[in-house]
Structure formats: structure tokens, C-alpha cells
Write a protein that holds these residues in place. Structure first.
Motif, short mmCIF file in Angstrom:
data_model
loop_
_atom_site.label_atom_id
_atom_site.label_comp_id
_atom_site.label_asym_id
_atom_site.label_seq_id
_atom_site.Cartn_x
_atom_site.Cartn_y
_atom_site.Cartn_z
N ALA A 119 0.82 -1.22 0.00
CA ALA A 119 0.00 0.00 0.00
C ALA A 119 0.85 1.27 0.00
O ALA A 119 0.33 2.37 0.21
N GLY A 120 2.15 1.13 -0.25
CA GLY A 120 3.00 2.31 -0.33
C GLY A 120 3.00 3.11 0.96
O GLY A 120 3.04 4.35 0.91
N GLY A 121 2.94 2.43 2.10
CA GLY A 121 3.04 3.12 3.38
C GLY A 121 1.73 3.74 3.86
O GLY A 121 1.70 4.41 4.89
N ARG A 122 0.65 3.50 3.13
CA ARG A 122 -0.65 4.05 3.57
C ARG A 122 -1.17 3.28 4.78
O ARG A 122 -0.77 2.15 5.04
N PRO A 123 -2.11 3.87 5.50
CA PRO A 123 -2.79 3.11 6.56
C PRO A 123 -3.71 2.06 5.92
O PRO A 123 -4.42 2.38 4.96
N VAL A 124 -3.61 0.83 6.43
CA VAL A 124 -4.41 -0.28 5.88
C VAL A 124 -5.09 -1.00 7.04
O VAL A 124 -4.48 -1.24 8.07
N TRP A 125 -6.35 -1.36 6.83
CA TRP A 125 -7.07 -2.24 7.76
C TRP A 125 -7.83 -3.27 6.93
O TRP A 125 -8.67 -2.90 6.10
N LEU A 126 -7.47 -4.54 7.10
CA LEU A 126 -8.13 -5.62 6.36
C LEU A 126 -8.84 -6.50 7.37
O LEU A 126 -8.21 -7.03 8.28
N GLN A 127 -10.15 -6.67 7.18
CA GLN A 127 -10.86 -7.47 8.15
C GLN A 127 -11.09 -8.89 7.62
O GLN A 127 -11.35 -9.10 6.43
N HIS A 128 -10.99 -9.83 8.55
CA HIS A 128 -11.21 -11.26 8.28
C HIS A 128 -12.68 -11.50 7.92
O HIS A 128 -13.55 -10.74 8.33
N SER A 129 -12.93 -12.57 7.17
CA SER A 129 -14.31 -12.85 6.74
C SER A 129 -15.26 -13.00 7.93
O SER A 129 -16.44 -12.70 7.83
N SER A 130 -14.75 -13.46 9.08
CA SER A 130 -15.61 -13.66 10.25
C SER A 130 -15.98 -12.35 10.93
O SER A 130 -16.91 -12.31 11.74
N GLY A 131 -15.22 -11.28 10.64
CA GLY A 131 -15.41 -10.03 11.37
C GLY A 131 -14.83 -10.08 12.77
O GLY A 131 -14.90 -9.10 13.51
N HIS A 132 -14.21 -11.20 13.14
CA HIS A 132 -13.69 -11.35 14.50
C HIS A 132 -12.22 -10.97 14.61
O HIS A 132 -11.63 -11.06 15.68
N ALA A 184 -35.92 -32.10 17.65
CA ALA A 184 -36.15 -31.80 19.07
C ALA A 184 -37.37 -30.89 19.26
O ALA A 184 -37.70 -30.54 20.39
N GLY A 185 -38.00 -30.49 18.14
CA GLY A 185 -39.21 -29.67 18.24
C GLY A 185 -38.94 -28.18 18.21
O GLY A 185 -39.82 -27.38 18.52
N ILE A 186 -37.72 -27.80 17.83
CA ILE A 186 -37.36 -26.38 17.77
C ILE A 186 -37.81 -25.78 16.44
O ILE A 186 -37.72 -26.44 15.40
N GLU A 187 -38.32 -24.54 16.46
CA GLU A 187 -38.65 -23.81 15.23
C GLU A 187 -37.37 -23.15 14.75
O GLU A 187 -36.86 -22.22 15.38
N LEU A 188 -36.83 -23.64 13.65
CA LEU A 188 -35.50 -23.23 13.20
C LEU A 188 -35.58 -22.05 12.23
O LEU A 188 -36.30 -22.13 11.24
N PRO A 189 -34.85 -20.94 12.48
CA PRO A 189 -34.80 -19.84 11.52
C PRO A 189 -33.73 -20.09 10.46
O PRO A 189 -32.86 -20.94 10.63
N GLY A 190 -33.81 -19.34 9.36
CA GLY A 190 -32.79 -19.40 8.31
C GLY A 190 -31.98 -18.11 8.32
O GLY A 190 -32.54 -17.03 8.45
N SER A 191 -30.65 -18.24 8.20
CA SER A 191 -29.83 -17.03 8.24
C SER A 191 -28.47 -17.27 7.63
O SER A 191 -28.04 -18.40 7.42
N SER A 192 -27.78 -16.16 7.33
CA SER A 192 -26.49 -16.25 6.63
C SER A 192 -25.31 -15.72 7.43
O SER A 192 -24.18 -16.15 7.22
N ASP A 193 -25.53 -14.73 8.30
CA ASP A 193 -24.45 -13.93 8.89
C ASP A 193 -23.73 -13.11 7.82
O ASP A 193 -22.58 -12.71 8.02
N CYS A 194 -24.39 -12.84 6.70
CA CYS A 194 -23.82 -11.96 5.68
C CYS A 194 -23.36 -10.67 6.35
O CYS A 194 -24.07 -10.15 7.20
N PRO A 195 -22.19 -10.10 6.05
CA PRO A 195 -21.28 -10.45 4.96
C PRO A 195 -20.18 -11.45 5.33
O PRO A 195 -19.19 -11.55 4.58
N VAL A 196 -20.31 -12.19 6.41
CA VAL A 196 -19.31 -13.22 6.73
C VAL A 196 -19.25 -14.23 5.58
O VAL A 196 -18.18 -14.67 5.17
N VAL A 197 -20.43 -14.63 5.10
CA VAL A 197 -20.53 -15.42 3.87
C VAL A 197 -21.60 -14.77 2.99
O VAL A 197 -22.23 -13.80 3.40
N GLU A 198 -21.83 -15.32 1.80
CA GLU A 198 -22.83 -14.77 0.89
C GLU A 198 -24.21 -14.74 1.56
O GLU A 198 -24.55 -15.66 2.30
#
Ligand SMILES: [Zn+2]
Length: 546
Positions: free
Chosen positions: A126-139, A432-446
């Protein structure tokens, strides 16, 4: 009755057991006025001929960082296969920026790259610029030398350790660049908050993509405070986006638990805890609503920071960690529950899950209330006993099907073959009788729900490895998760998630019948149009309107 819109000749899967299929659907005031023979004798201002196309209820992603997705749409995309390509993309972005401008990127996965990017290599790229790259997990993420300087550390030897986090260091104790979990605060201190207007614009960018994927509702986990929030005014960013016509999907927003605070007395001797004005879960309308409060208990599997009962298969010295003291986490959850909040706690490791379930059980025992419906975000590793306990407590686990297809190989390496059986369970929750939701955690994955449904059904990693196929769902089960299940997880099943009279007229027109297509091809089913409140917000040009 005169309808606003009448949809005719659709192959409609309603999700309503009382009337599972229909051909016609009428809309009045943004809601379903009726189906099929309910509509006999009705006229309509607009008629849409669906020409036999399959229709399902609008998809609801129960864990979707819409505003962070919008932020990332403005950053360098680092979902690449090797470090050379990553540094090349950083250099390319840097070359178009002023010499002192930040280079911001996201989405790298060290499991694919063979290692994390390093501070020194980023300085070069980056030619000495400030850089911040985040992991796909956001963690976790990586900071360049100039990034550390902007964050207040011209002297790298002065970079401190951060409780609940990890600063990767070389043999001399100098930061290598990687900051994990709470150590990311060192970078966020200078990077956040981003300008309010950028955040509003980002929400609009992310909405356009979400609509093209058939999403009509999202639940955003963590606004206003915490690892994934921007500023204390995040709710105002959503309200502003709504006023400007940018927020065209429905949003349930979860304030981060750090935003909750002592808030005076509600009566003599009874201190209040929560948000000012007594704001809590349930406030809002069908477009913008306050949901659960979001608590973090641990990290991620692929980052090896989730709190596990036993060491990682490939890191025998480590079993992850809790982000705060277990007692403090317990007190935080009980206090939020006692003041009327639905609580949604991020827990991926099985050790974290025990701590969270103990707190939910204790909270309900001491401050009973009907159906608090607390949630566990991810519930990435759960034993048979923990599955049974989730069901017994009425707690909703919110796992992500798409994790398997994109980061499942890293999870298998972290857990090893014996414990993989306990990872991202789906069928066991239903059984087990649980009502399961659907989710992605986007933008961690598509974020596309059809990709999520594909992986809930097929359960294969990117390398093609079957991932405990006995946990696979049927297409009908996966579809229910992404519609009714997600509404249920928000206490909103009386408003949406099915197509029935009086519910919100949110639906998706598909190019192929999801319930009949080859399961291996679910990810290629086209979204033709997305209708929110009866209005085609995506694909209007492809509908036959008269
Ligand atoms: Zn998340």
C-alpha cells in the motif's frame, strides 16, 4: 372489494397449513387481502399475471448485517485464494487513493491463504498508507504500520495487550499486524464511527443486493454498540434510510448489549436498566423494529477463538476463550431479561453455549415472563444434551447453513472428525421440536437465501466434502426456516413468514419450482421478482402488469 393489486395465475406456496397452495393473491394496504376464492367478485387497480411462475413467501434472513454489508460494498473484496492476489488487490486500490488515505478491505480467510496478511507486507503493498483488512468472520483483522501510527502507536513497542482479545506478536514482541476479537478495538478507535451519510448510503446499497436475492426482511444483529456496530446513532441511520426510500426491506434491529446501561429509577428503589425512554424489544413498526439485544460470548471456529469444552483438533494447546468473565456475562443476560428484553447471544463453542443456557434458565427462573424466546446466534457446536436443553428452555438457535459451503473446511479442521457431528446441526434441532430460523451472517458469507437453502439441503464444503449429511434438511424444511422460522425468532410470526389473509404481502417470484428442482441446482434457481408490501421492489420490469 377493490384491491390495490391482484396477482393471478401464480403457483403459490403459502406456508400456511390451512391453505398450502394458491393461484391468486390479493393485496390491500400492503397486506394479503385474501387468496383464491376469498377474492371472488373483487376488482383491482393493478393486475399482475404471474403466468404460472412459482411464488414463495418473502425470504427473511434472521442474522444479516445489512449495514456492514453496505460498508463492505464500498471496500476492497479480499475473498481470494492466495496472499499474492490479496496484496495485489490492496496495491491496486492504494494506487487510486491519496497518499494518506486508508485502504480498507474485508473478507479474507487465512484457511484459504495459508496465513494472515502481515503488517510489513501491507506497508509494501500500500506504499506506506494506513491499511485495515478485516477477516471474513469479522472477529479479527490486520493493521499496517501507518495504521498503528494513526491509532496512536507511533511506537510499536507500546501496543498493549487487550483483555478479551489477542495481539499477534513476533519474536521481539512487536505486533505482526493481526488483532483478534476485542484487540480490534485498537483499530476501531480510529476507524469508527464512519460518517453517518456513508452508513445511510451503504444501507441503500445493501438493500438493492438483498432485494435481488429475494430478501424481504432482515434481522440485524448488533447496532449502536459492540464489535459490529458503527455509532450510537445506528437506529437513526436506518430511520433516515427508510425516510429516503432506501430501506425497502423490513429490518429488525438488535442493539448491542454494551448500549444498555443503568437508566435511573422506574419507581422508588427500582433501578432501570436498558435504553433511555424505556426503549426495548418490540418498539417500532413493520419496517423498522427493535428486536433482541445482542450479546457476544465468544469468537469463531475458523478463527479458533470459540470457547470449547475440549481443545481444537489442530491446536491442542487451545480451546478458545470467552470474551468476558462468565459471571459478568451471566449478570448482563439476566439484567437484560429482567428489563423486558429478548436476548440474542452469540455462542459458537459448546463451552460458551453452556454459560449462555445457564444464564437464560436462571433469568427465567428469577424473573418469569411468558415466552421470552431468547436466541443463541450460531450455536455452532452443540451436544445432544445441549440440543435437548435448548428445546426444553424454548431457546431458538440461529445457525447458518451457508457456513458449511464457504468456510466448512476450516471448521472441520478445527473440530476433527469425531466432533464434526456436533457442528452446525439443523435436523437435530427440528427433531427436538425447535422452530428453526434461516440465516447467513452476511457479509461473513454470501447472503443470498437460495445459497443458504442450497447448503441446508446439500451440506457440502467448498472442497466438496460431505458435512454430516444426516443433518440435512428437506427443501420444504429449509424454506420454512427462511420464512416462518425467521419470523418466529423475531416474535413476528403473526405478521409475516406465510402468505395468509391479514399478513404482510411479502413474496418472491422464482424462475423454477424450488420444491421440484434437482437439490444440487437450488443455488441456480433465479429470483424473478421480490415483492414487499405488495409492491415489486425488484424485477418489476419482468412482471406482466396491467
Ligand atoms: Zn453475525
Amino acid at each position: 372489494m377493490r384491491l390495490d393489486v391482484l396477482y393471478v395465475d401464480g403457483d403459490i406456496t403459502t406456508g400456511d397449513p390451512a391453505r398450502p397452495r394458491a393461484r391468486r393473491l390479493g393485496v390491500l394496504g400492503g397486506r394479503v387481502a385474501g387468496l383464491d376464492d376469498d377474492l371472488d367478485g373483487c376488482t383491482a387497480a393493478t393486475v399482475v399475471d404471474l403466468r404460472g411462475a412459482p411464488v414463495v413467501p418473502g425470504f427473511h434472513d434472521a442474522h444479516h448485517h445489512l449495514s456492514m454489508r453496505g460498508q463492505r460494498l464500498r471496500q476492497v473484496d479480499l475473498r481470494v485464494g492466495d496472499l499474492d492476489e490479496l496484496y495485489r488487490r490492496v496495491a491496486e486500490r492504494a494506487s487510486g487513493l491519496a497518499g494518506d488515505a486508508w485502504v480498507l478491505g474485508h473478507g479474507y480467510d487465512q484457511n484459504r491463504l495459508g496465513g494472515h496478511p502481515t503488517r510489513v507486507a501491507l506497508d509494501r503493498a500500500a506504499g506506506g498508507r494506513p491499511v485495515w483488512l478485516q477477516h471474513s468472520s469479522g472477529h479479527m483483522g490486520v493493521l499496517s504500520t501507518e495504521g498503528f501510527r494513526r491509532a496512536g502507536f507511533a511506537d510499536l513497542d507500546a501496543v498493549p495487550d487487550v483483555p478479551g482479545g489477542h495481539v499477534a506478536r513476533d519474536a521481539d514482541g512487536r505486533p505482526e499486524g493481526l488483532l483478534a476479537e476485542r484487540a480490534q478495538q485498537l483499530a476501531f478507535a480510529v476507524l469508527r464511527p464512519e460518517p453517518f451519510e456513508d452508513w445511510v448510503r451503504g444501507i441503500g446499497l445493501a438493500v438493492d443486493v438483498a432485494l435481488s436475492e429475494g430478501i424481504t426482511s432482515i434481522t440485524e444483529p448488533g447496532i449502536a454498540a459492540g464489535l459490529v456496530a458503527n455509532s450510537t446513532a445506528d437506529l437513526a441511520a436506518f430511520l433516515t434510510a427508510r425516510e429516503r426510500g432506501l430501506l425497502r426491506v423490513r429490518a429488525t434491529l438488535m442493539p448491542g448489549a454494551d448500549a444498555l446501561h443503568e437508566a435511573g429509577e422506574v419507581e422508588p428503589g427500582r433501578p432501570w436498566f436498558g435504553l433511555d425512554l424505556g426503549v426495548r424489544t418490540g418498539l417500532g413498526d413493520e419496517w423498522v423494529r427493535i428486536g433482541a439485544t445482542k450479546v457476544f460470548s465468544d469468537g469463531s471456529l475458523i478463527g479458533r477463538t470459540a470457547a470449547m469444552c475440549c481443545p481444537y483438533a489442530d491446536r491442542p494447546d487451545s480451546s478458545g476463550f470467552l470474551l468476558e468473565d462468565a459471571g459478568e456475562l451471566h449478570r448482563r443476560i439476566v439484567a437484560a431479561h429482567a428489563h423486558g428484553w429478548q436476548v440474542a447471544t452469540h455462542a459458537i463453542g459448546d463451552a460458551a453455549l453452556d454459560v449462555v443456557l445457564d444464564a437464560y434458565e436462571d433469568a427465567q427462573r428469577r424473573f418469569p415472563r411468558p415466552d421470552p424466546r431468547h436466541r443463541v446466534e450460531h450455536a455452532g457446536v452443540a451436544s445432544d444434551a445441549q440440543v435437548a436443553r435448548l428445546a426444553a428452555l424454548g431457546v431458538v438457535p440461529v445457525p447458518q447453513g451457508r457456513f458449511l459451503g464457504e468456510i466448512g473446511d476450516g471448521m472441520l479442521a478445527a473440530l476433527g472428525p469425531e466432533r464434526a457431528r456436533l457442528c452446525y446441526r439443523q435436523k437435530s434441532f427440528l427433531d427436538a421440536g425447535i422452530e428453526l430460523p434461516g440465516s447467513s451472517d452476511c457479509p461473513v458469507v454470501e447472503g443470498a437465501p437460495l445459497l443458504g437453502i442450497h447448503d441446508l439441503v446439500n451440506r457440502r464444503t467448498a472442497a466438496g466434502v460431505p458435512f454430516t449429511p444426516e443433518e440435512s434438511l428437506t427443501v420444504a424444511q429449509a424454506l420454512r426456516a427462511y420464512t416462518y422460522g425467521s419470523a418466529y425468532a423475531d416474535h413476528a410470526e403473526h405478521e409475516k413468514g406465510r402468505l395468509a389473509r391479514g399478513l404482510l404481502a411479502d413474496l418472491v417470484v422464482l424462475g423454477e419450482d424450488l420444491l421440484a428442482v434437482d437439490p444440487a441446482a437450488i443455488d441456480r434457481v433465479p429470483v424473478v421478482a421480490t415483492v414487499v408490501g405488495g409492491v415489486p421492489e425488484h424485477g418489476a420490469d419482468d412482471l406482466a402488469v396491467s
